[in-house]
Design a protein around this motif. Structure first.
Motif, PDB file in Angstrom:
ATOM      1  N   PHE A   8      68.038   4.692  86.865  1.00 22.95           N
ATOM      2  CA  PHE A   8      67.990   6.066  86.945  1.00 22.95           C
ATOM      3  C   PHE A   8      67.216   6.763  86.518  1.00 22.95           C
ATOM      4  N   ARG A   9      66.752   7.706  87.662  1.00 21.56           N
ATOM      5  CA  ARG A   9      65.355   8.633  87.108  1.00 21.56           C
ATOM      6  C   ARG A   9      65.741   9.974  87.216  1.00 21.56           C
ATOM      7  N   ASN A  10      65.102  10.643  86.379  1.00 23.13           N
ATOM      8  CA  ASN A  10      65.195  12.314  86.442  1.00 23.13           C
ATOM      9  C   ASN A  10      64.138  12.940  85.571  1.00 23.13           C
ATOM     10  N   ARG A  49      71.652   4.231  78.391  1.00 27.44           N
ATOM     11  CA  ARG A  49      70.683   5.118  78.545  1.00 27.44           C
ATOM     12  C   ARG A  49      69.517   4.663  77.619  1.00 27.44           C
ATOM     13  N   LEU A  50      68.451   5.441  78.028  1.00 27.08           N
ATOM     14  CA  LEU A  50      67.246   4.949  77.705  1.00 27.08           C
ATOM     15  C   LEU A  50      66.584   6.107  76.636  1.00 27.08           C
ATOM     16  N   ALA A  51      66.029   5.812  75.302  1.00 31.63           N
ATOM     17  CA  ALA A  51      65.492   6.937  74.553  1.00 31.63           C
ATOM     18  C   ALA A  51      64.259   7.432  75.141  1.00 31.63           C
ATOM     19  N   SER A  52      63.780   8.670  74.714  1.00 28.97           N
ATOM     20  CA  SER A  52      62.836   9.181  75.476  1.00 28.97           C
ATOM     21  C   SER A  52      61.198   8.818  74.815  1.00 28.97           C
ATOM     22  N   GLU A  53      61.471   8.353  73.481  1.00 30.22           N
ATOM     23  CA  GLU A  53      60.140   7.698  72.994  1.00 30.22           C
ATOM     24  C   GLU A  53      60.007   6.234  73.520  1.00 30.22           C
ATOM     25  N   GLY A  54      58.676   5.799  73.617  1.00 26.39           N
ATOM     26  CA  GLY A  54      58.446   4.674  73.827  1.00 26.39           C
ATOM     27  C   GLY A  54      56.944   4.619  73.967  1.00 26.39           C
ATOM     28  N   ASN A  55      56.346   3.196  74.427  1.00 23.18           N
ATOM     29  CA  ASN A  55      54.999   3.028  74.621  1.00 23.18           C
ATOM     30  C   ASN A  55      54.954   2.205  75.791  1.00 23.18           C
ATOM     31  N   THR A  56      53.581   2.464  76.501  1.00 24.96           N
ATOM     32  CA  THR A  56      53.309   1.752  77.584  1.00 24.96           C
ATOM     33  C   THR A  56      51.934   0.915  77.292  1.00 24.96           C
ATOM     34  N   LEU A  57      51.977  -0.345  77.651  1.00 20.78           N
ATOM     35  CA  LEU A  57      50.841  -1.214  77.050  1.00 20.78           C
ATOM     36  C   LEU A  57      50.187  -1.604  78.249  1.00 20.78           C
ATOM     37  N   GLU A  73      58.865  12.690  86.071  1.00 23.67           N
ATOM     38  CA  GLU A  73      59.984  12.028  86.199  1.00 23.67           C
ATOM     39  C   GLU A  73      60.237  10.732  85.352  1.00 23.67           C
ATOM     40  N   ALA A  74      61.332  10.491  84.402  1.00 18.64           N
ATOM     41  CA  ALA A  74      61.305   9.424  84.030  1.00 18.64           C
ATOM     42  C   ALA A  74      62.506   8.575  84.105  1.00 18.64           C
ATOM     43  N   ILE A  75      62.616   7.372  83.750  1.00 17.62           N
ATOM     44  CA  ILE A  75      63.670   6.466  83.609  1.00 17.62           C
ATOM     45  C   ILE A  75      64.623   6.964  82.656  1.00 17.62           C
ATOM     46  N   GLY A  76      65.602   7.146  82.808  1.00 15.99           N
ATOM     47  CA  GLY A  76      67.016   7.324  81.881  1.00 15.99           C
ATOM     48  C   GLY A  76      67.841   6.325  81.476  1.00 15.99           C
ATOM     49  N   GLY A  77      67.812   5.430  82.455  1.00 13.73           N
ATOM     50  CA  GLY A  77      68.734   4.136  81.997  1.00 13.73           C
ATOM     51  C   GLY A  77      69.030   3.290  83.295  1.00 13.73           C
ATOM     52  N   TYR A  78      70.008   2.419  83.047  1.00 16.69           N
ATOM     53  CA  TYR A  78      70.072   1.343  84.200  1.00 16.69           C
ATOM     54  C   TYR A  78      71.402   0.690  84.226  1.00 16.69           C
ATOM     55  N   THR A  79      71.773   0.243  85.369  1.00 14.20           N
ATOM     56  CA  THR A  79      73.178  -0.312  85.108  1.00 14.20           C
ATOM     57  C   THR A  79      72.829  -1.705  86.080  1.00 14.20           C
ATOM     58  N   LEU A  80      73.823  -2.606  86.020  1.00 12.91           N
ATOM     59  CA  LEU A  80      73.677  -4.042  86.881  1.00 12.91           C
ATOM     60  C   LEU A  80      74.759  -3.991  87.717  1.00 12.91           C
ATOM     61  N   ILE A  81      74.859  -4.123  88.927  1.00 16.69           N
ATOM     62  CA  ILE A  81      76.218  -4.421  89.709  1.00 16.69           C
ATOM     63  C   ILE A  81      76.028  -5.642  90.573  1.00 16.69           C
ATOM     64  N   ARG A  82      77.069  -6.248  91.266  1.00 15.51           N
ATOM     65  CA  ARG A  82      77.292  -7.150  92.177  1.00 15.51           C
ATOM     66  C   ARG A  82      77.342  -6.499  93.503  1.00 15.51           C
ATOM     67  N   ALA A  83      76.739  -6.926  94.526  1.00 18.36           N
ATOM     68  CA  ALA A  83      77.187  -6.140  95.940  1.00 18.36           C
ATOM     69  C   ALA A  83      76.600  -7.341  96.968  1.00 18.36           C
ATOM     70  N   GLU A  84      77.182  -7.136  97.925  1.00 16.92           N
ATOM     71  CA  GLU A  84      76.924  -8.149  99.276  1.00 16.92           C
ATOM     72  C   GLU A  84      75.595  -8.102  99.876  1.00 16.92           C
TER      73      GLU A  84
END
Length: 113
Positions: A8-10, A49-57, A73-84
């Protein structure tokens, strides 16, 4: 069935800051959407959800403050699903509440190691 990752990006500045009641209503939309995926037995992990603070190496041990210094734009979170298929996963992603705020969902297939 295959597993897929929703990223999820926003733009954090574009997300309205509402009252506690409005935030609760938005959270309910997300929980209802995730609950619908779970009801179809397609939810692997609701994610977080992901916090706004972080580092990139980066190569050469270069560390930048935050994963989104150069972009709005930042990554705000993620979800894992199953689909065909990727098409099925993309169809599921279309119901995501993030679109109300101009956000996006990146749909990626998981390739097990």
């Amino acid at each position: 069935m295959k597993e897929f990752l929703f990223v999820f990006r926003n733009d954090y500045q574009a997300v309205p800051k509402g009252s506690p009641e409005e935030m609760q209503a938005e959270t309910k939309k997300w929980m209802d959407w995730i609950g619908g995926i779970a009801a179809q037995n397609k939810l692997v992990d609701r994610g977080n959800r992901l916090a706004s603070e972080g580092n990139t190496l980066k190569p050469g041990n270069v560390i930048t403050d935050g994963p989104f210094m150069e972009i709005k734009e930042a990554i705000g979170g993620y979800t894992l699903i199953r689909a065909e298929s990727l098409e099925d996963a993309t169809e599921i992603a279309k119901g995501c509440p993030i679109f109300q705020f101009g956000g996006s969902v990146e749909v990626r297939a998981i390739n097990p190691l």
